[in-house]
Design a protein around this motif. Structure first.
Motif, mmCIF file in Angstrom:
data_model
loop_
_atom_site.group_PDB
_atom_site.id
_atom_site.type_symbol
_atom_site.label_atom_id
_atom_site.label_comp_id
_atom_site.label_asym_id
_atom_site.label_seq_id
_atom_site.Cartn_x
_atom_site.Cartn_y
_atom_site.Cartn_z
ATOM 1 N N ALA A 125 -34.624 -9.631 -10.581
ATOM 2 C CA ALA A 125 -35.969 -9.880 -11.105
ATOM 3 C C ALA A 125 -36.974 -9.611 -10.003
ATOM 4 O O ALA A 125 -36.722 -9.923 -8.839
ATOM 5 N N LEU A 169 -42.626 -13.962 -13.311
ATOM 6 C CA LEU A 169 -41.621 -12.904 -13.397
ATOM 7 C C LEU A 169 -42.325 -11.620 -13.814
ATOM 8 O O LEU A 169 -42.783 -11.493 -14.947
ATOM 9 N N TRP A 179 -37.641 -7.737 -14.973
ATOM 10 C CA TRP A 179 -36.250 -8.122 -14.763
ATOM 11 C C TRP A 179 -35.350 -7.035 -15.305
ATOM 12 O O TRP A 179 -35.741 -6.250 -16.151
ATOM 13 N N ARG A 198 -41.716 -16.369 -18.457
ATOM 14 C CA ARG A 198 -42.060 -15.628 -17.249
ATOM 15 C C ARG A 198 -43.136 -16.275 -16.399
ATOM 16 O O ARG A 198 -43.348 -15.884 -15.278
#
Length: 160
Positions: free
Chosen positions: A88, A100, A103, A117
């Motif tokens: 990630a 995030l 990923w 996320r």
């Protein structure tokens, strides 16, 4: 006739071995090219959120009275985090939240659709083995740790 057949079989094995080696080299060369892929396509809303998050320009700091100092927040730092089910790209933000960015599942895994996320104190994703019957799912919580670097921890699977 026997020698000719042996030569053809040998040539076929060499050709197959060369093709397999070339495919393996290509996979290794493109495996970590810095372009992380999502395990599913993004819808229009997700694309707009991602673009807004990456293209947001910080507003200029407000003027301060002379003699006083302000503490400017630490800029977001991106890094790639590797874990058993994949990788990630993670942004640890100055306010202590994690986001995030993208990923990518590892071979033999896929990332479940319900990724959280962020930005939040903790982001979540789940790496699921492609052979669902043999291995357990790997739910991860990701945060920015004590040093401001991303840390992934396997947590209890609550889907059961």
């Amino acid at each position: 006739m026997r020698k000719w057949r042996s030569a053809v079989v040998t040539a076929a094995w060499v050709g197959v071995g060369t093709a397999a080696g070339a495919l393996g080299a290509w996979q290794l060369a493109t495996a970590d090219s810095g372009v992380a892929a999502h395990s599913r396509p993004l819808d229009e809303e997700a694309v707009e959120r991602a673009l807004a998050a990456t293209s947001a320009t910080p507003s200029p700091p407000a003027p301060t009275p002379s003699g006083s100092r302000t503490h400017s927040p630490k800029p977001a730092e991106r890094s790639t985090l590797r874990f058993t089910g994949g990788t990630a790209t993670v942004e640890c933000r100055g306010d202590g939240t994690v986001y995030l960015v993208s990923w990518s599942p590892a071979d033999g895994f896929h990332i479940d659709d319900d990724v959280e996320r962020g930005p939040a104190a903790t982001a979540r994703l789940e790496a699921e083995p492609s052979d669902d019957d043999e291995r357990e799912d790997l739910p991860y919580e990701i945060d920015c740790g004590k040093q401001g670097r991303p840390v992934a921890r396997v947590v209890a699977d609550t889907d059961d």
